[in-house]
Design a protein around this motif. Structure first.
Motif: not given
Length: 321
Positions: A74-75, A158-161, A152-153, A98-99
């Protein structure tokens, strides 16, 4: 789907496949510099949003995608492709779980075809795929941003944002508290700088992952069977792709950028020389000047001087020949 952020001061609408969001807000280079420094955000609310729920979601997707996702934590962000039976790229998905739900954003307008394929492959698996584009908007926070993400969003980091799957109803309030907004052209300039391919831009009907450097980032070579795997394995083990992605530094004295599809030739062969590739994306970068991504034949020498239409171009290797 037209973004409400097109009502922001200075907003100039994007065109073509990116229609619906702002190309820029009046100052392209300022917007690029802000993103490069980790400030502001990019409205990507025109992109498709697809979710997959159900207890079999990861094992099921693992069978369909080029990426190893059966044990995706997750994540943890990843990206994956769906290939044709001949190994040609059909879809690119940018994923996070997200799980309980896999969230993916995809190129604008491709979600219907993607969902049709997913539905055709459900069989007995306990999964539900849904188009959530009407309910959620993708918003990009650049690398280095310290902006707070609303509670909640779902976030894909990633490495780019960070890509946020923001409730569409919250888009205007988010913009008011997280500005300044940067347009899609600024986002594209940084994408080209980082040599990152985009479906429908760097791809055509016969593109295979090896040509664009997607092996490793979107294609896992040590996973089970998926559609098109035979082509991937054959090229990886026995051969080379017919084309390769290159980064072009363009002659800065030219007023106009070569548009996507512009033919590339070897400069020393003159204007009647053979066509060896084409421009896929061209941008004006705030530091590098006019640059582009292009696909060229694999055997083009890496030190060959090129012409993109009437514009001189020096190549930088992205995918090794």
């Amino acid at each position: 789907m037209k973004s409400p952020l097109l009502s922001l001061p200075g907003a100039v609408p994007a065109e073509g496949v990116d229609e619906g969001v702002a190309a820029h807000y009046g100052d392209l280079f300022r917007e690029q510099r802000a993103l490069a420094e980790g400030d502001g955000f990019v409205d990507l609310s025109h992109r498709g949003v697809v979710t997959v729920t159900g207890e079999d979601r990861l094992s099921w997707l693992h069978l369909l995608l080029t990426q190893h996702v059966s044990e995706l934590p997750p994540g943890e962000a990843t990206e994956a492709l769906i290939l044709s039976a001949h190994g040609h790229i059909e879809h690119a998905l940018y994923l996070v779980d997200d799980g309980t739900t896999v969230w993916a954003h995809v190129e604008p307008g491709t979600q219907d075809a993607l969902l049709a394929y997913l539905e055709s492959m459900k069989f007995f698996y306990r999964v539900e795929a849904a188009d959530r584009t009407a309910d959620f908007a993708v918003v990009h926070l650049p690398a280095g941003s310290i902006a707070e993400v609303p509670d909640g969003v779902v976030v894909r980091e990633t490495a780019y944002g960070r890509d946020l799957f923001l409730p569409r109803a919250d888009l205007e309030s988010f913009a008011a508290s997280h500005g300044p907004a940067a347009g899609l052209l600024a986002h594209e300039a940084l994408r080209v700088e980082h040599h990152r391919p985009r479906l429908g831009f760097e791809t055509d009907h016969r593109t295979i992952p090896h040509e664009l450097g997607w092996i490793g980032t979107a294609v896992h070579l040590q996973k089970g069977c998926y559609r098109g795997q035979e082509t991937v394995a054959r090229v990886q083990n026995l051969g080379k792709p017919p084309r390769r992605l290159v980064f072009l530094h363009l002659d800065g004295s030219e007023v106009h950028l070569p548009v996507p599809g512009t033919e590339i030739r070897v400069a020393d062969e003159g204007p009647d020389g053979r066509r060896i590739g084409f421009v896929t994306t061209s941008v004006r970068h705030h530091e590098l000047g006019p640059v582009a991504l292009a696909l060229v034949k694999r055997n083009v020498p890496v030190d060959a001087r090129l012409m993109a239409g009437d514009t001189a171009a020096a190549q930088e290797v992205v995918v090794e020949p």
